[in-house]
Design a protein around this motif. Structure first.
Motif, PDB file in Angstrom:
ATOM      1  N   THR A  12       0.809  -1.231   0.072  1.00 48.03           N
ATOM      2  CA  THR A  12       0.171   0.172  -0.126  1.00 48.03           C
ATOM      3  C   THR A  12       0.758   1.308   0.052  1.00 48.03           C
ATOM      4  O   THR A  12       2.010   1.259   0.536  1.00 48.03           O
ATOM      5  CB  THR A  12      -1.031  -0.132   1.231  1.00 48.03           C
ATOM      6  OG1 THR A  12      -0.021   0.012   2.449  1.00 48.03           O
ATOM      7  CG2 THR A  12      -2.006  -0.957   1.144  1.00 48.03           C
ATOM      8  N   CYS A  13       0.343   2.403  -0.808  1.00 46.88           N
ATOM      9  CA  CYS A  13       1.015   3.586  -0.776  1.00 46.88           C
ATOM     10  C   CYS A  13       0.216   4.476   0.210  1.00 46.88           C
ATOM     11  O   CYS A  13      -0.885   4.248   0.471  1.00 46.88           O
ATOM     12  CB  CYS A  13       1.109   4.340  -2.123  1.00 46.88           C
ATOM     13  SG  CYS A  13       1.401   5.883  -2.112  1.00 46.88           S
ATOM     14  N   ASP A  14       0.839   5.362   1.085  1.00 42.64           N
ATOM     15  CA  ASP A  14       0.236   6.272   1.961  1.00 42.64           C
ATOM     16  C   ASP A  14      -0.855   6.974   1.449  1.00 42.64           C
ATOM     17  O   ASP A  14      -1.728   7.424   1.907  1.00 42.64           O
ATOM     18  CB  ASP A  14       1.334   7.026   2.800  1.00 42.64           C
ATOM     19  CG  ASP A  14       2.024   6.203   3.759  1.00 42.64           C
ATOM     20  OD1 ASP A  14       1.532   5.137   4.161  1.00 42.64           O
ATOM     21  OD2 ASP A  14       3.138   6.837   4.282  1.00 42.64           O
ATOM     22  N   TRP A  15      -0.516   7.450   0.089  1.00 40.48           N
ATOM     23  CA  TRP A  15      -1.341   8.301  -0.461  1.00 40.48           C
ATOM     24  C   TRP A  15      -2.251   7.706  -1.444  1.00 40.48           C
ATOM     25  O   TRP A  15      -3.410   8.013  -1.825  1.00 40.48           O
ATOM     26  CB  TRP A  15      -0.639   9.319  -1.580  1.00 40.48           C
ATOM     27  CG  TRP A  15       0.694   9.617  -0.506  1.00 40.48           C
ATOM     28  CD1 TRP A  15       2.011   9.491  -1.200  1.00 40.48           C
ATOM     29  CD2 TRP A  15       0.561  10.587   0.566  1.00 40.48           C
ATOM     30  NE1 TRP A  15       2.890   9.955   0.173  1.00 40.48           N
ATOM     31  CE2 TRP A  15       2.132  10.584   0.944  1.00 40.48           C
ATOM     32  CE3 TRP A  15      -0.270  11.201   1.431  1.00 40.48           C
ATOM     33  CZ2 TRP A  15       2.492  11.290   2.138  1.00 40.48           C
ATOM     34  CZ3 TRP A  15       0.200  11.720   2.405  1.00 40.48           C
ATOM     35  CH2 TRP A  15       1.399  11.924   2.694  1.00 40.48           C
ATOM     36  N   CYS A  16      -2.039   6.544  -2.237  1.00 34.83           N
ATOM     37  CA  CYS A  16      -2.687   5.994  -3.344  1.00 34.83           C
ATOM     38  C   CYS A  16      -3.373   4.724  -3.059  1.00 34.83           C
ATOM     39  O   CYS A  16      -4.232   4.048  -3.439  1.00 34.83           O
ATOM     40  CB  CYS A  16      -1.933   5.736  -4.405  1.00 34.83           C
ATOM     41  SG  CYS A  16      -0.662   6.956  -4.984  1.00 34.83           S
ATOM     42  N   GLY A  17      -3.199   3.944  -1.660  1.00 40.58           N
ATOM     43  CA  GLY A  17      -3.621   2.958  -1.228  1.00 40.58           C
ATOM     44  C   GLY A  17      -3.360   1.647  -1.896  1.00 40.58           C
ATOM     45  O   GLY A  17      -2.036   1.452  -2.070  1.00 40.58           O
ATOM     46  N   ARG A  42       9.414   2.856  -4.542  1.00 41.95           N
ATOM     47  CA  ARG A  42       9.107   4.034  -5.073  1.00 41.95           C
ATOM     48  C   ARG A  42       7.481   3.975  -5.573  1.00 41.95           C
ATOM     49  O   ARG A  42       7.327   2.939  -6.561  1.00 41.95           O
ATOM     50  CB  ARG A  42       9.856   4.634  -6.007  1.00 41.95           C
ATOM     51  CG  ARG A  42       9.469   6.281  -6.465  1.00 41.95           C
ATOM     52  CD  ARG A  42      10.511   6.672  -7.350  1.00 41.95           C
ATOM     53  NE  ARG A  42      11.734   7.182  -6.826  1.00 41.95           N
ATOM     54  CZ  ARG A  42      11.962   8.310  -6.054  1.00 41.95           C
ATOM     55  NH1 ARG A  42      11.057   8.990  -6.084  1.00 41.95           N
ATOM     56  NH2 ARG A  42      13.271   8.170  -5.427  1.00 41.95           N
ATOM     57  N   CYS A  43       6.545   4.481  -4.968  1.00 45.68           N
ATOM     58  CA  CYS A  43       5.016   4.049  -5.649  1.00 45.68           C
ATOM     59  C   CYS A  43       5.027   4.561  -6.945  1.00 45.68           C
ATOM     60  O   CYS A  43       5.646   5.562  -7.539  1.00 45.68           O
ATOM     61  CB  CYS A  43       3.983   5.200  -4.874  1.00 45.68           C
ATOM     62  SG  CYS A  43       2.289   4.915  -5.465  1.00 45.68           S
ATOM     63  N   PRO A  44       4.567   3.470  -7.888  1.00 48.28           N
ATOM     64  CA  PRO A  44       4.667   3.847  -9.472  1.00 48.28           C
ATOM     65  C   PRO A  44       3.681   4.828  -9.803  1.00 48.28           C
ATOM     66  O   PRO A  44       3.435   5.328 -10.829  1.00 48.28           O
ATOM     67  CB  PRO A  44       4.203   2.470  -9.723  1.00 48.28           C
ATOM     68  CG  PRO A  44       3.493   1.809  -8.886  1.00 48.28           C
ATOM     69  CD  PRO A  44       4.100   2.237  -7.483  1.00 48.28           C
ATOM     70  N   ALA A  45       2.416   5.145  -8.970  1.00 44.67           N
ATOM     71  CA  ALA A  45       1.519   5.904  -9.267  1.00 44.67           C
ATOM     72  C   ALA A  45       1.698   7.552  -8.717  1.00 44.67           C
ATOM     73  O   ALA A  45       1.796   8.320  -9.604  1.00 44.67           O
ATOM     74  CB  ALA A  45       0.461   5.774  -8.552  1.00 44.67           C
ATOM     75  N   CYS A  46       2.482   7.554  -7.890  1.00 46.19           N
ATOM     76  CA  CYS A  46       2.664   9.069  -7.310  1.00 46.19           C
ATOM     77  C   CYS A  46       4.082   9.386  -7.330  1.00 46.19           C
ATOM     78  O   CYS A  46       4.695  10.482  -6.774  1.00 46.19           O
ATOM     79  CB  CYS A  46       1.791   9.325  -5.898  1.00 46.19           C
ATOM     80  SG  CYS A  46       2.640   8.446  -4.486  1.00 46.19           S
ATOM     81  N   ALA A  47       5.107   8.216  -7.193  1.00 49.13           N
ATOM     82  CA  ALA A  47       6.475   8.483  -7.312  1.00 49.13           C
ATOM     83  C   ALA A  47       7.040   8.881  -5.662  1.00 49.13           C
ATOM     84  O   ALA A  47       8.206   9.306  -5.809  1.00 49.13           O
ATOM     85  CB  ALA A  47       7.041   9.496  -8.317  1.00 49.13           C
ATOM     86  N   PRO A  49       8.898   7.994  -2.479  1.00 45.35           N
ATOM     87  CA  PRO A  49       9.540   6.734  -2.011  1.00 45.35           C
ATOM     88  C   PRO A  49       9.061   6.677  -0.545  1.00 45.35           C
ATOM     89  O   PRO A  49       8.708   7.477   0.374  1.00 45.35           O
ATOM     90  CB  PRO A  49      10.951   7.651  -1.731  1.00 45.35           C
ATOM     91  CG  PRO A  49      10.888   8.863  -1.697  1.00 45.35           C
ATOM     92  CD  PRO A  49       9.459   9.361  -2.419  1.00 45.35           C
ATOM     93  N   GLN A  50       8.888   5.348  -0.337  1.00 45.75           N
ATOM     94  CA  GLN A  50       8.384   4.687   0.957  1.00 45.75           C
ATOM     95  C   GLN A  50       9.110   3.606   1.437  1.00 45.75           C
ATOM     96  O   GLN A  50       9.855   3.090   0.933  1.00 45.75           O
ATOM     97  CB  GLN A  50       6.961   4.386   0.632  1.00 45.75           C
ATOM     98  CG  GLN A  50       6.074   5.778   0.331  1.00 45.75           C
ATOM     99  CD  GLN A  50       4.616   5.370   0.123  1.00 45.75           C
ATOM    100  OE1 GLN A  50       3.961   5.009   1.027  1.00 45.75           O
ATOM    101  NE2 GLN A  50       4.337   5.735  -1.067  1.00 45.75           N
ATOM    102  N   ARG A  51       8.748   3.431   2.775  1.00 50.73           N
ATOM    103  CA  ARG A  51       9.684   2.466   3.447  1.00 50.73           C
ATOM    104  C   ARG A  51       8.627   1.519   4.429  1.00 50.73           C
ATOM    105  O   ARG A  51       7.856   2.215   5.075  1.00 50.73           O
ATOM    106  CB  ARG A  51      10.614   2.974   4.382  1.00 50.73           C
ATOM    107  CG  ARG A  51      11.244   1.989   5.084  1.00 50.73           C
ATOM    108  CD  ARG A  51      12.219   2.724   6.193  1.00 50.73           C
ATOM    109  NE  ARG A  51      13.473   3.275   5.054  1.00 50.73           N
ATOM    110  CZ  ARG A  51      14.561   2.416   5.015  1.00 50.73           C
ATOM    111  NH1 ARG A  51      14.705   1.449   5.890  1.00 50.73           N
ATOM    112  NH2 ARG A  51      15.381   3.027   4.346  1.00 50.73           N
TER     113      ARG A  51
END
Ligand SMILES: [Zn+2]
Length: 101
Positions: A12-17, A42-47, A49-51
């Motif tokens: 999951t992305c913090d922003w995109c789900g 790195r989220c493919p939708a909003c780019a 970087p996450q951990r």
């Protein structure tokens, strides 16, 4: 001709789900011992970087999909500490009790 099946990793992305990553997009950082760590992507939708923390189950899943990994060792433990821990595991039949103190 056989093609290698592309595995996707669902996270999951913090922003995109919910998002899906390929093993190439994930980097795993293992703690010494190699059973747990964190993974970066790195989220493919909003780019962004996450951990995320990776427990032993997540680590084995990620390694099975072929993500690259590195062992992070910010605080080297000594040989004798490893031996003491291994010994504690041998004599302790319920390792979770070690964590409970
Ligand atoms: Zn995103």
């Amino acid at each position: 001709m056989r093609r290698r099946e592309m595995t996707t990793i669902k996270t999951t992305c913090d922003w995109c789900g919910d998002i899906h990553l390929t093993p190439d997009e994930v980097a795993l950082e293992l703690r010494p011992g190699g059973r747990e760590g964190d993974y970066r992507f790195r989220c493919p939708a909003c780019a962004s970087p996450q951990r995320r923390p990776a427990n032993s189950r997540v680590v084995s899943v990620l390694l099975a999909t072929g993500v690259r990994f590195e062992v992070i060792n910010p605080d080297p433990i000594t040989e004798s500490e490893i031996k003491a821990f291994a010994f504690a595991l041998e004599v302790e039949h319920d390792p979770l009790r070690l964590l409970a103190g």
